[in-house]
Design a protein around this motif. Sequence first.
Motif, mmCIF file in Angstrom:
data_model
loop_
_atom_site.group_PDB
_atom_site.id
_atom_site.type_symbol
_atom_site.label_atom_id
_atom_site.label_comp_id
_atom_site.label_asym_id
_atom_site.label_seq_id
_atom_site.Cartn_x
_atom_site.Cartn_y
_atom_site.Cartn_z
ATOM 1 N N ALA A 114 13.888 13.733 10.443
ATOM 2 C CA ALA A 114 13.642 14.164 11.812
ATOM 3 C C ALA A 114 14.937 14.593 12.487
ATOM 4 O O ALA A 114 15.002 15.639 13.155
ATOM 5 C CB ALA A 114 12.973 13.040 12.602
ATOM 6 N N LYS A 115 15.990 13.804 12.293
ATOM 7 C CA LYS A 115 17.275 14.155 12.885
ATOM 8 C C LYS A 115 17.826 15.433 12.280
ATOM 9 O O LYS A 115 18.305 16.326 12.999
ATOM 10 C CB LYS A 115 18.273 13.009 12.704
ATOM 11 C CG LYS A 115 19.625 13.323 13.335
ATOM 12 C CD LYS A 115 20.605 12.172 13.226
ATOM 13 C CE LYS A 115 21.934 12.562 13.866
ATOM 14 N NZ LYS A 115 22.915 11.461 13.829
ATOM 15 N N ALA A 116 17.742 15.549 10.953
ATOM 16 C CA ALA A 116 18.245 16.742 10.280
ATOM 17 C C ALA A 116 17.524 18.002 10.743
ATOM 18 O O ALA A 116 18.113 19.093 10.796
ATOM 19 C CB ALA A 116 18.108 16.579 8.764
ATOM 20 N N ASN A 117 16.255 17.854 11.101
ATOM 21 C CA ASN A 117 15.463 19.003 11.545
ATOM 22 C C ASN A 117 15.628 19.311 13.026
ATOM 23 O O ASN A 117 15.064 20.277 13.523
ATOM 24 C CB ASN A 117 13.983 18.761 11.233
ATOM 25 C CG ASN A 117 13.688 18.795 9.740
ATOM 26 O OD1 ASN A 117 14.338 19.532 8.998
ATOM 27 N ND2 ASN A 117 12.733 17.992 9.304
ATOM 28 N N GLY A 118 16.386 18.465 13.736
ATOM 29 C CA GLY A 118 16.710 18.767 15.122
ATOM 30 C C GLY A 118 16.026 17.913 16.172
ATOM 31 O O GLY A 118 16.191 18.163 17.372
ATOM 32 N N ALA A 119 15.253 16.902 15.757
ATOM 33 C CA ALA A 119 14.593 16.034 16.733
ATOM 34 C C ALA A 119 15.624 15.268 17.560
ATOM 35 O O ALA A 119 16.690 14.898 17.055
ATOM 36 C CB ALA A 119 13.656 15.061 16.035
ATOM 37 N N SER A 120 15.285 15.024 18.808
ATOM 38 C CA SER A 120 16.180 14.289 19.707
ATOM 39 C C SER A 120 15.868 12.808 19.777
ATOM 40 O O SER A 120 16.679 12.014 20.258
ATOM 41 C CB SER A 120 16.087 14.867 21.125
ATOM 42 O OG SER A 120 16.480 16.206 21.149
ATOM 43 N N GLY A 121 14.651 12.421 19.345
ATOM 44 C CA GLY A 121 14.250 11.025 19.413
ATOM 45 C C GLY A 121 13.075 10.752 18.515
ATOM 46 O O GLY A 121 12.500 11.666 17.892
#
Length: 304
Positions: free
Chosen positions: A95-102
């Motif tokens: 999720a973080k790698a794909n750009g999610a903020s939270g």
Amino acid sequence: MKVNWEGIFPAVTTKFTADDELDLQMFETNIKAQLEAGVDGIILGGTLGEASSLMDDEKDTLVKKTVEIVDGKVPVVMNIAEQTTKGAILAAEKAKANGASGLMMLPPMRYKADDRETVEYYKAVANSTDLPIMVYNNPVDYKIEVTLDMFAELAGCENIQAVKESTRDISNVTRMRNRFGDRFSILSGVDTLALESLVMGADGWVAGLVCAFPKETVAIYRLQKAGRIEEAREIYRWFLPLLELDINAHLVQNIKLAEVATGIGTENVRAPRLPLVGEERAHVLGLIEEGLKTRPTLPDYLNL
């Protein structure tokens, strides 16, 4: 992007084509409608997002596409609903790698973890990432409750910052405030208890029918926040028969029918879900038709 756990966070539906592929064009249409209405964040991969039926590559695509569409205007939050701690940590990394903020996080799926196991599950994921986390507390549907004592243990993880309160017990808002003050942001997770929760001190609303009626949902939040409770209440009373479509086993099909009616979605669901038929379909369409017929005129809620 920092997540301010306050305001309206749509738990958006996943759009599919008739050939059971991601319908990114209609998905973008809906996300843009949410942004235009003034939502404060977007949540992907929840129950409404048909998360259990999504392939991993589809989840990746949805996060990346949403980050592209919102273009920094609001945070993108990915739901984590995994069977293992290892799987949840990996999902958080992706999720973080794909750009999610939270992240929004359910307790472990399938296995009914006890209190100690559930706390350790949340801690392990929280300690593996710097993304902020909202605990999804829904014992009615997912059979595990995150109790006040468990939140006390989780308070040591700074990035566990919020709770999606879906216990159906309105007094839990006050219990959380009495015990923890402002340590955790509280967002109502039940459409039919949303205004009541906000009045009792919740910070926001993880909404379902917002997928079809974004402006009305945001208006209710903004009006109550401005102290214009009577105006918020009148819209909420109009909205309630539609909001009840969210507390139903066929909530995905119900809300997708409403999205069709407001021009920002399609009816396509992924099997084993099937579109509604017969009397049930007629009943839901009747509620939607009546709602559209009596749709209220909204004040200039974005400039309160």
